[in-house]
Write an enzyme that holds these catalytic residues in place. Structure first.
Site, PDB file in Angstrom:
ATOM      1  N   LYS A  94      -5.020   3.715  11.386  1.00 17.28           N
ATOM      2  CA  LYS A  94      -4.593   5.027  10.894  1.00 17.28           C
ATOM      3  C   LYS A  94      -5.258   6.048  11.816  1.00 17.28           C
ATOM      4  CE  LYS A  94      -2.408   7.629   7.893  1.00 17.28           C
ATOM      5  NZ  LYS A  94      -0.933   7.630   7.715  1.00 17.28           N
ATOM      6  N   ASP A 137       0.834   2.873   7.425  1.00 17.31           N
ATOM      7  CA  ASP A 137       1.956   3.178   6.521  1.00 17.31           C
ATOM      8  C   ASP A 137       3.273   2.671   7.118  1.00 17.31           C
ATOM      9  OD1 ASP A 137       1.616   5.111   8.512  1.00 17.31           O
ATOM     10  OD2 ASP A 137       2.142   6.814   7.233  1.00 17.31           O
ATOM     11  N   ASP A 196      -0.979  -9.169   1.296  1.00 19.81           N
ATOM     12  CA  ASP A 196      -0.250  -9.372   0.036  1.00 19.81           C
ATOM     13  C   ASP A 196       1.230  -9.062   0.242  1.00 19.81           C
ATOM     14  OD1 ASP A 196      -2.562 -10.023  -1.372  1.00 19.81           O
ATOM     15  OD2 ASP A 196      -2.012  -8.791  -3.104  1.00 19.81           O
ATOM     16  N   TYR A 249     -15.144  -2.061   2.946  1.00 24.67           N
ATOM     17  CA  TYR A 249     -15.628  -3.029   1.957  1.00 24.67           C
ATOM     18  C   TYR A 249     -17.157  -3.107   1.945  1.00 24.67           C
ATOM     19  CZ  TYR A 249     -11.344  -5.395   0.377  1.00 24.67           C
ATOM     20  OH  TYR A 249     -10.149  -5.721  -0.222  1.00 24.67           O
ATOM     21  N   ASP A 300      -6.181  -6.534   3.726  1.00 24.97           N
ATOM     22  CA  ASP A 300      -6.072  -6.966   2.328  1.00 24.97           C
ATOM     23  C   ASP A 300      -4.696  -6.584   1.787  1.00 24.97           C
ATOM     24  OD1 ASP A 300      -6.897  -7.849  -0.279  1.00 24.97           O
ATOM     25  OD2 ASP A 300      -7.189  -5.744  -0.818  1.00 24.97           O
TER      26      ASP A 300
HETATM   27  C1  IPM Z   1      -8.430 -11.171  -0.985  1.00 19.52           C
HETATM   28  C2  IPM Z   1      -8.836 -10.636  -2.324  1.00 19.52           C
HETATM   29  C3  IPM Z   1     -10.281 -10.169  -2.255  1.00 19.52           C
HETATM   30  C4  IPM Z   1     -10.354  -9.054  -1.240  1.00 19.52           C
HETATM   31  C5  IPM Z   1     -10.892  -9.723  -3.603  1.00 19.52           C
HETATM   32  C6  IPM Z   1     -10.787 -10.814  -4.648  1.00 19.52           C
HETATM   33  C7  IPM Z   1     -12.313  -9.273  -3.444  1.00 19.52           C
HETATM   34  O1  IPM Z   1      -7.967  -9.637  -2.719  1.00 19.52           O
HETATM   35  O2  IPM Z   1      -9.077 -12.126  -0.509  1.00 19.52           O
HETATM   36  O3  IPM Z   1      -7.469 -10.660  -0.411  1.00 19.52           O
HETATM   37  O4  IPM Z   1     -10.115  -7.880  -1.562  1.00 19.52           O
HETATM   38  O5  IPM Z   1     -10.668  -9.332  -0.084  1.00 19.52           O
HETATM   39 MG    MG Z   2      -6.277  -9.370  -1.453  1.00 17.79          MG
END
Ligand code: IPM
Ligand code: MG
Length: 356
Positions: A191, A223, A251, A140, A247
């Site tokens: 990884k 993975d 999710d 990042y 990240d």
């Molecule tokens: C998160 C989001 C952010 C990230 C974006 C909005 C920059 O997806 O906080 O997980 O990638 O960190």
């Molecule tokens: Mg995110």
């Protein structure tokens, strides 16, 4: 002493969900919580006014505050802007400037929501994972980065995955400290079979583990970790991983709990200062309709009380209030199932305040 909280609602559903979290904070203030709130602009909302997603006054406010409550950033209308001024840069700038390197993303399945998950109830029942994501390094932020033109005229995009030993060590310690207060098991995700950078990650995690003999450390390739999260998620207690892997995996873990609308997060620096935000984004497709789920943001306030304001009892009150409204059958659209009572954003926030 009065604690100062910066309130940065941001874009999309940000203002709606933050408004509900602020109701909760105001209610607790009525019960003696000594806080003052100050609003600031971030993301696209800040760009529209100041031409930058992180104005100096917002950064100064964040630095001068004891904690930051953030909604979400981003939206269609800013997608064509240069990447350097896109809303996301406001969020990334706050993380970097305040050195909020340790990002805690708990994935807890509320028993009331077992049916809301797309996975079988027996796979997710009782789920309680803490994902510890490194937040200020890795790909990042790595340099060099950009899009360059090669000699043959073709364009080439490039980013750099980079971690120094000290960066790995501090996120490792953060994760091990948390594991000590939980099930004492850590899975470090990397990884290492392909990326040298994460081979070092694995090595440093092994070094840190020596200082925590009670904690069991295991390693998993990313993975496989993604697969295991949906196959048998309850095998995990604490997961620690890089910025980008965290990240993605967070999710994925969010959906195990029924909805990404339920997951709070804390981003902490070495001094315990923190920024608190739901892990979902700005969801521009449902913004302004009073249908977004405010619970992730409200639960982020609970994390704020626990980690930055030293008010664990009030944090628990919020968490119990959330359980109570779920027990009452109230559901926003994202967690709705047959027989429940569908409510909007503000109705859900009001119900939590009442339950408090
Ligand atoms: C998160 C989001 C952010 C990230 C974006 C909005 C920059 O997806 O906080 O997980 O990638 O960190
Ligand atoms: Mg995110």
């Amino acid at each position: 002493m009065t604690k100062k909280i910066a309130v940065l609602a941001g874009d999309g559903i940000g203002p709606e969900i933050v408004a509900e979290a602020v109701k909760v904070l105001e209610r607790l203030r009525g019960d003696g919580l000594d806080i003052e709130l100050e609003d600031g602009l971030v993301g696209g909302a800040a760009y529209d006014v100041h031409g930058t997603p992180l104005p100096t006054e917002t950064l100064d406010l964040a630095k001068a505050s004891d904690a930051i409550l953030l909604g979400a950033v981003g939206g269609y209308q800013w997608e064509s802007l240069d990447i350097s001024v896109r809303p996301e840069k406001g969020l990334l700038g706050l993380r970097a400037e305040l050195e909020l390197f340790s990002n805690l993303r708990p994935a807890i399945l509320y028993k009331q929501l077992a049916d809301a998950s797309t996975l079988k109830p027996e796979v997710v029942a009782g789920l309680d994972i803490m994902i510890v994501r490194e937040l200020t390094g890795g790909i990042y932020f790595g340099q060099p980065r950009g899009v360059r033109t090669l000699e043959n005229g073709e364009r080439q995009g490039f980013n750099t995955l980079v971690y120094s030993e000290s960066e790995i060590e501090r996120i490792g310690r953060s994760a091990f400290d948390i594991a000590m207060k939980r099930g004492k098991r850590i899975c470090s995700v990397d990884k290492a079979n392909v990326l040298e950078c994460t081979e070092l990650w694995r090595e440093v995690m092994e070094c840190v583990a020596k200082d925590y003999p009670e904690v069991e450390l295991s390693h998993m390739y990313v993975d496989n970790a993604a697969m295991q999260l949906v196959r048998a998620p309850k095998q995990f207690d604490v997961m620690v991983t890089t910025n980008m892997f965290g990240d993605i995996l967070s999710d994925c873990a969010a959906m195990l709990t029924g909805s990404i609308g339920m997951l709070p997060s804390a981003s902490l620096n070495a001094g315990g200062k923190g920024m608190y935000e739901p892990i979902h984004g700005s969801a521009p497709d449902i913004a302004g309709q009073d249908i977004a789920n405010p619970l992730a943001t409200i639960l982020s306030v609970a994390m704020m009380l626990r980690y930055s304001l030293d008010e664990a009892a009030m944090a628990e009150r919020i968490e119990q209030a959330v359980e109570k409204v779920l027990d009452q059958g109230l559901r926003t659209a994202d967690i709705y199932s047959d027989g429940m009572q569908k409510v909007g954003t503000s109705e859900m926030g009001d119900a939590v305040v009442t339950a408090l």
